[in-house]
Design an enzyme around this catalytic site. Structure first.
Site, PDB file in Angstrom:
ATOM      1  N   PHE A  46      -7.130   2.144   5.861  1.00  0.00           N
ATOM      2  CA  PHE A  46      -6.277   0.992   5.545  1.00  0.00           C
ATOM      3  C   PHE A  46      -6.534  -0.244   6.411  1.00  0.00           C
ATOM      4  CE2 PHE A  46      -3.397   4.003   7.905  1.00  0.00           C
ATOM      5  CZ  PHE A  46      -3.300   3.288   9.091  1.00  0.00           C
TER       6      PHE A  46
ATOM      7  N   ARG B  81      -2.347   9.620  11.517  1.00  0.00           N
ATOM      8  CA  ARG B  81      -3.188   8.441  11.629  1.00  0.00           C
ATOM      9  C   ARG B  81      -4.420   8.727  12.468  1.00  0.00           C
ATOM     10  NH1 ARG B  81      -0.269   2.904  13.236  1.00  0.00           N
ATOM     11  NH2 ARG B  81      -2.029   1.464  13.362  1.00  0.00           N
TER      12      ARG B  81
ATOM     13  N   GLU C  55       0.849  -1.194   0.000  1.00  0.00           N
ATOM     14  CA  GLU C  55       0.000   0.000   0.000  1.00  0.00           C
ATOM     15  C   GLU C  55       0.880   1.237   0.000  1.00  0.00           C
ATOM     16  OE1 GLU C  55      -2.411  -0.174   3.533  1.00  0.00           O
ATOM     17  OE2 GLU C  55      -3.309  -2.095   2.984  1.00  0.00           O
TER      18      GLU C  55
ATOM     19  N   GLU D 177      -5.164   7.012   7.234  1.00  0.00           N
ATOM     20  CA  GLU D 177      -4.238   8.150   7.330  1.00  0.00           C
ATOM     21  C   GLU D 177      -4.942   9.353   6.715  1.00  0.00           C
ATOM     22  OE1 GLU D 177      -1.292   7.738   8.809  1.00  0.00           O
ATOM     23  OE2 GLU D 177       0.055   9.298   8.052  1.00  0.00           O
TER      24      GLU D 177
ATOM     25  N   LYS E 195       2.410   4.616   1.372  1.00  0.00           N
ATOM     26  CA  LYS E 195       2.553   5.146   2.728  1.00  0.00           C
ATOM     27  C   LYS E 195       2.276   6.638   2.646  1.00  0.00           C
ATOM     28  CE  LYS E 195       5.453   5.105   6.802  1.00  0.00           C
ATOM     29  NZ  LYS E 195       4.993   6.407   7.222  1.00  0.00           N
TER      30      LYS E 195
ATOM     31  N   ARG F  60      -2.936   9.062  17.232  1.00  0.00           N
ATOM     32  CA  ARG F  60      -1.895   8.059  17.449  1.00  0.00           C
ATOM     33  C   ARG F  60      -1.635   7.821  18.944  1.00  0.00           C
ATOM     34  NH1 ARG F  60       1.927   5.663  18.389  1.00  0.00           N
ATOM     35  NH2 ARG F  60       3.770   5.074  17.220  1.00  0.00           N
TER      36      ARG F  60
ATOM     37  N   LYS G 100       7.473  -1.050   6.959  1.00  0.00           N
ATOM     38  CA  LYS G 100       7.551   0.238   6.270  1.00  0.00           C
ATOM     39  C   LYS G 100       8.854   0.331   5.489  1.00  0.00           C
ATOM     40  CE  LYS G 100       8.560   2.503  10.710  1.00  0.00           C
ATOM     41  NZ  LYS G 100       8.026   3.391  11.736  1.00  0.00           N
TER      42      LYS G 100
ATOM     43  N   ARG H 269       4.794  -3.722  17.583  1.00  0.00           N
ATOM     44  CA  ARG H 269       5.498  -3.426  16.334  1.00  0.00           C
ATOM     45  C   ARG H 269       6.062  -4.742  15.839  1.00  0.00           C
ATOM     46  NH1 ARG H 269       7.509   1.241  14.615  1.00  0.00           N
ATOM     47  NH2 ARG H 269       7.575   2.237  16.658  1.00  0.00           N
TER      48      ARG H 269
HETATM   49  P1  ATP Z   1       5.308   4.236  14.150  1.00  0.00           P
HETATM   50  O1  ATP Z   1       3.850   4.434  13.965  1.00  0.00           O
HETATM   51  O2  ATP Z   1       5.836   3.040  13.449  1.00  0.00           O
HETATM   52  O3  ATP Z   1       5.797   4.397  15.553  1.00  0.00           O
HETATM   53  P2  ATP Z   1       5.658   6.784  13.023  1.00  0.00           P
HETATM   54  O4  ATP Z   1       4.397   7.257  13.620  1.00  0.00           O
HETATM   55  O5  ATP Z   1       6.891   7.593  13.212  1.00  0.00           O
HETATM   56  O6  ATP Z   1       6.050   5.356  13.444  1.00  0.00           O
HETATM   57  P3  ATP Z   1       6.155   5.949  10.433  1.00  0.00           P
HETATM   58  O7  ATP Z   1       7.371   5.282  10.934  1.00  0.00           O
HETATM   59  O8  ATP Z   1       6.377   6.969   9.416  1.00  0.00           O
HETATM   60  O9  ATP Z   1       5.326   6.627  11.530  1.00  0.00           O
HETATM   61  O10 ATP Z   1       5.155   4.806   9.860  1.00  0.00           O
HETATM   62  C1  ATP Z   1       4.006   4.304  10.384  1.00  0.00           C
HETATM   63  C2  ATP Z   1       2.827   5.211  10.107  1.00  0.00           C
HETATM   64  O11 ATP Z   1       2.558   5.306   8.717  1.00  0.00           O
HETATM   65  C3  ATP Z   1       1.504   4.729  10.646  1.00  0.00           C
HETATM   66  O12 ATP Z   1       1.386   4.970  12.003  1.00  0.00           O
HETATM   67  C4  ATP Z   1       0.505   5.519   9.815  1.00  0.00           C
HETATM   68  O13 ATP Z   1       0.269   6.754  10.443  1.00  0.00           O
HETATM   69  C5  ATP Z   1       1.239   5.801   8.524  1.00  0.00           C
HETATM   70  N1  ATP Z   1       0.671   5.186   7.314  1.00  0.00           N
HETATM   71  C6  ATP Z   1       0.586   5.795   6.116  1.00  0.00           C
HETATM   72  N2  ATP Z   1       0.060   4.990   5.198  1.00  0.00           N
HETATM   73  C7  ATP Z   1      -0.232   3.812   5.810  1.00  0.00           C
HETATM   74  C8  ATP Z   1      -0.783   2.571   5.356  1.00  0.00           C
HETATM   75  N3  ATP Z   1      -1.161   2.370   4.111  1.00  0.00           N
HETATM   76  N4  ATP Z   1      -0.914   1.578   6.281  1.00  0.00           N
HETATM   77  C9  ATP Z   1      -0.523   1.758   7.558  1.00  0.00           C
HETATM   78  N5  ATP Z   1       0.010   2.902   8.030  1.00  0.00           N
HETATM   79  C10 ATP Z   1       0.164   3.926   7.152  1.00  0.00           C
END
Ligand code: ATP
Length: 592
Positions: free
Chosen positions: A341, A256, A249, A301, A251, A271, A422, A416
């Site tokens: 998602f 979120r 998918e 998202e 990103k 979040r 990712k 996690r």
């Molecule tokens: P994490 O949530 O892993 O602690 P983070 O908030 O810093 O890390 P990223 O590391 O950039 O974020 O990646 C995860 C985030 O990506 C998810 O929490 C969500 O907000 C976002 N995201 C974007 N597109 C998607 C998708 N298709 N499926 C799941 N998450 C997605």
């Protein structure tokens, strides 16, 4: 159980900062509590009458509480204020007044915890006209009948100042201890807590049904689910090798949201499990129009769209929608789209324990065509080359990269793991990702920065095992004037007199001002290096002479760290943790 007895426990808890001791004290308290009491007790221990994620707050300031004390204790207002001044704490002041001759009255009763809880609940839930008077009267009455020690803690609670110094995790440990005199059930309890992070529910289920009661916890619309998170990988080949054929998918780089919809009302959860419904009226409308389920929980998202070109906006612009004022005007200027998602619950059935493909199918059925909510694009991929193509295409379109999802993976609430991976464009650089760090303290500014009162600030990551913060860098560059100001303003409230106990900091990294762990910042750096003065991953051991400890393995440090953005949507415990940093270090070595 009487509230007085509970207050004696509060006193014991206040006197220790050792987690194991707290766990045992709490376990003995839970042991004594009746079935009908333990749920309420779990909230009271947090100084609340409802779970943290609800907006139920006491809403009482010093002045109101002083009026309640005057009313309840029949003492003069001036007297209350002067004792308050000398004690520096209204809880201590009310206790002292109650113990003094003038405050000693015959009304003290043995109040039960449920009785006190019920009144506190009424105080917290009174709102609208006349509610201030009502709160004062209710509290006044409660103080009239309570013993001095109970009065102290009741006052602290209503002022939101009952800070006993333990986290939800200690309560989970204590529930395990109550059953087994060990922490052996903690993982199992935490798994349930991640699906329903409501300590009242967890506590009373364990008390009434034992650990079996938590074996298959069903999510509840209105109670946030701890969000699943993704592991990192840096190539298509690695991803396919790890999870095989998977769904890829885009990103999206927004924020979120977990959507809870009961057929009528919508709640949007961020979040860090805050209720942010009021900020996004356009998404609320979209959910009501486009979601075809009586009750559902799903995630997506949210990302801003340029109204003229229809293109996605960069995060810095989307984030302007996160605000308390001028909401409607900003919503017109930057409308949001929600790319759904995942589906976690729908029409009485849980989905989070079901495999990705089933959840995804349900999600597609849930969302009707419209112009606010879209189901995230997906493609099933078995060939690493194709995965790379999709990744490159996503990056070219200005997206952050892709998320690869294991086809039979469940939704691992609060965890996690490799069910989601990712793969971000920043992985092409040396350091595989940004780091979310906690601001631990700062040095007073020099030169230009002296006008902000902050010079370098110390940042650290979280060690989940030890529940403490370990340093990785001091930062003095990369902030705009506005960001310096923001840091300065926010740090005012967080200053502490001494270094917090759960900070592990080398002398060389000591700070002029220490702060409570609260502000999370996203940091970009060139590289993770090793340094003896940083404590993340550092190993100490006895020196040859055996008289002192010396550095055996240097810690992790960030090279050229700079601030990317404030992460208001993350709690300090959500900061990058030690094992993630170790993985990022390994990935970086692999890249080289
Ligand atoms: P994490 O949530 O892993 O602690 P983070 O908030 O810093 O890390 P990223 O590391 O950039 O974020 O990646 C995860 C985030 O990506 C998810 O929490 C969500 O907000 C976002 N995201 C974007 N597109 C998607 C998708 N298709 N499926 C799941 N998450 C997605």
């Amino acid at each position: 159980m009487t509230f007085k007895h509970l207050s004696e426990y509060f006193s014991k808890l206040e006197k220790t900062s050792l987690r194991n001791q707290m766990t045992e004290i709490l376990a003995s308290l839970f042991h004594e509590a009746e079935r009908g009491e333990i749920g309420k007790l779990c909230y009271l221990l947090q100084g609340r009458v409802a779970p943290l994620f609800t907006a139920v707050e006491f809403g009482m300031a010093d002045k109101m509480v002083i009026r309640a004390i005057v009313q309840g204790l029949f003492v003069d207002g001036g007297k209350v204020v002067s004792v308050f001044k000398s004690e520096g704490d209204l809880g201590n002041a009310v206790q002292k007044l109650k113990l003094s001759e003038s405050g000693k009255r015959k009304e003290d009763k043995e109040l039960g915890i449920v009785e006190v809880y019920d009144v506190l609940y009424q105080i917290a839930t009174s709102n609208g006209t006349g509610s201030q008077e009502k709160k004062i009267n209710l509290l006044g009455d409660l103080l009239k009948y309570s013993d001095p020690l109970s009065a102290k803690y009741i006052v602290r609670m209503t002022l939101a100042k009952l800070r006993l110094g333990f986290s939800d995790m200690t309560i989970l440990d204590a529930l395990s201890w109550m059953l087994t005199s060990s922490k052996s059930l903690r993982a199992e309890i935490e798994k349930a807590y991640n699906v329903r992070p409501d300590l009242g529910y967890i506590g009373s289920t364990i008390k009434t049904k034992g650990i079996k009661g938590l074996s298959h916890v069903i999510p509840m619309v209105g109670t946030p689910i701890m969000m699943a998170r993704a592991e990192r990988m840096t190539t298509g080949i690695d991803i396919i090798e790890k999870v095989g054929k998977c769904a890829v998918e885009p990103k999206y780089d927004g924020f979120r949201l977990q959507v809870h919809f009961d057929g009528k009302n919508v709640s949007l959860i961020s979040r860090n499990l805050e209720n942010v419904t009021a900020m996004y009226p356009d998404i609320v409308e979209g959910v009501k129009k486009q979601i075809k389920a009586k009750k559902t929980i799903f995630e997506g998202e949210a990302i801003g769209i340029n109204v003229e070109t229809g293109e996605y906006l960069p995060f810095q612009e989307t984030v302007q929608r996160k605000r308390k004022y001028d909401i409607e005007a900003k919503a017109k200027e930057i409308p949001l789209k929600l790319f759904a998602f995942d589906c976690l619950f729908a029409d009485g059935e849980e989905y989070l324990y079901k495999p990705y493909l089933m959840r995804r199918k349900k999600l597609e059925q849930l969302v009707e065509k419209g112009d606010t909510i879209y189901v995230a694009h997906k493609e099933i991929v078995a060939d690493p080359k194709r995965l790379e193509e999709i990744f490159q295409d996503a990056v070219t379109r200005g997206l952050e990269g892709v998320m690869a999802k294991k086809l039979d993976g469940t939704y691992r609430a609060g965890a996690r793991d490799f069910n989601w991976i990712k793969y971000k464009r920043s992985y092409a650089g040396k350091l595989s990702d940004t780091i979310d760090a906690v601001v631990m303290g700062y040095d007073l500014g020099q030169g230009k920065r002296s006008s902000f009162g902050i010079g370098d600030f110390l940042i650290g990551i979280y060690d989940k095992k030890k529940e403490n913060y370990l340093t990785v860098a001091k930062i003095g560059t990369g902030l705009t004037d506005i960001e310096w100001q923001e840091l300065q303003v926010r740090s005012q409230k967080l200053r502490t007199k001494v270094k917090p106990e759960n900070y592990d900091v080398d002398k060389a990294m000591s700070c002029d001002v220490w702060m409570k762990p609260e502000i999370v910042v996203e940091i970009r750096a060139d590289e993770i290096t090793r340094s003896p003065v940083h404590t993340a991953g550092r190993v100490m051991g006895p020196s040859k002479s055996g008289s002192a400890l010396e550095v055996k393995v240097a810690g992790f440090a960030l090279r050229f760290p700079r601030l990317e953005r404030f992460r208001g949507d993350k709690k300090p415990e959500d900061a990058t943790n030690l094992s993630e940093l170790e993985t990022m270090y390994d990935l970086q070595i692999g890249n080289k």
